[in-house]
Design a protein around this motif. Sequence first.
Motif, PDB file in Angstrom:
ATOM      1  N   THR A  68       0.822  -1.211   0.000  1.00 21.81           N
ATOM      2  CA  THR A  68       0.000   0.000   0.000  1.00 21.81           C
ATOM      3  C   THR A  68       0.857   1.262   0.000  1.00 21.81           C
ATOM      4  O   THR A  68       0.588   2.212  -0.741  1.00 21.81           O
TER       5      THR A  68
ATOM      6  N   ASP B 103       1.370  -3.393   4.683  1.00 15.90           N
ATOM      7  CA  ASP B 103       1.008  -2.078   4.142  1.00 15.90           C
ATOM      8  C   ASP B 103       2.225  -1.167   3.999  1.00 15.90           C
ATOM      9  O   ASP B 103       2.352  -0.427   3.017  1.00 15.90           O
TER      10      ASP B 103
ATOM     11  N   ARG C  35       2.328   1.916  -3.467  1.00 18.76           N
ATOM     12  CA  ARG C  35       1.285   2.388  -4.379  1.00 18.76           C
ATOM     13  C   ARG C  35       0.981   3.859  -4.103  1.00 18.76           C
ATOM     14  O   ARG C  35       0.856   4.671  -5.032  1.00 18.76           O
ATOM     15  N   GLU C  36       0.861   4.225  -2.837  1.00 19.34           N
ATOM     16  CA  GLU C  36       0.532   5.602  -2.481  1.00 19.34           C
ATOM     17  C   GLU C  36       1.655   6.564  -2.860  1.00 19.34           C
ATOM     18  O   GLU C  36       1.392   7.686  -3.299  1.00 19.34           O
TER      19      GLU C  36
END
Length: 270
Positions: free
Chosen positions: A61, A120, A64-65
Amino acid sequence: MPKKFDLHSALATGVLGRRSAWEFIRGFAAAWSSAPIRDGDGYDGSELAAAEERLGLRLPTALREAYALFGLREDLCGTMHRLQPLDRLSVSPPWNLLSYHVENQGAWACGVRLADLHLDDPPVVHLPPCSCEGHSVHGVAWMERLSMDCIELVLTESFYNTYGTDCHLGIWGELRRDEVSLVDQMFRPLPFPSYPSDSSPCVPGSRWYAGDDLLVCLSPYMYGGELPPGADRGWWHRPGSVADINIRARTPEALEDARKRLPRVWFDWS
């Protein structure tokens, strides 16, 4: 450009987690770069999905962010210590590592172990340019979270990007052993966790400081400046130096003040 950006307090919050890391990077870009982060400065969802399909895996995550927030901003992540472009993102088979953060000439890379991709905000591994036993196989534990590594990437990139060819906002020098401690006296240490996570004489990491509209990075050399016999020290220009010091000003006035206050010999070693 904002008149105030408290690097110390902003970074103390920024290293707490991935969401606060992105807020720090937004604030830093607005205060220290040529433009604030805007829509379109990162990759969109379809581009991220295509990269995942090509690789056959799901990106963490936090990664991706990061790509979605600033992955297309050359000044924040595309000069010297780069966030790999999505089409060059790859897995390094010998290390089972997804390498996403690289030195521009390939001297080293940072990545996430495939076993940690489900997290994450996973820990980061560093692959250094050395032949130390184990490093070529296992790498070095670098940072506890990928989002912290993104902060370090953006801070480092700021030393290689100024606002234009007519506005130079950085100086670089070399320090001898007895001068290193002076940095602690002249500047305020920033609350960035020490790295690498594993202590290693050949990967000493960097120390971060702040002054009035100044960002300072102290980078000790491998082995404390004492290289093994026969090792090349040709990139060190000042005899007896054991660390680099990089100073980035937010304004020309701050840089001029730093030039007046700091020992000239640190920078005039040629």
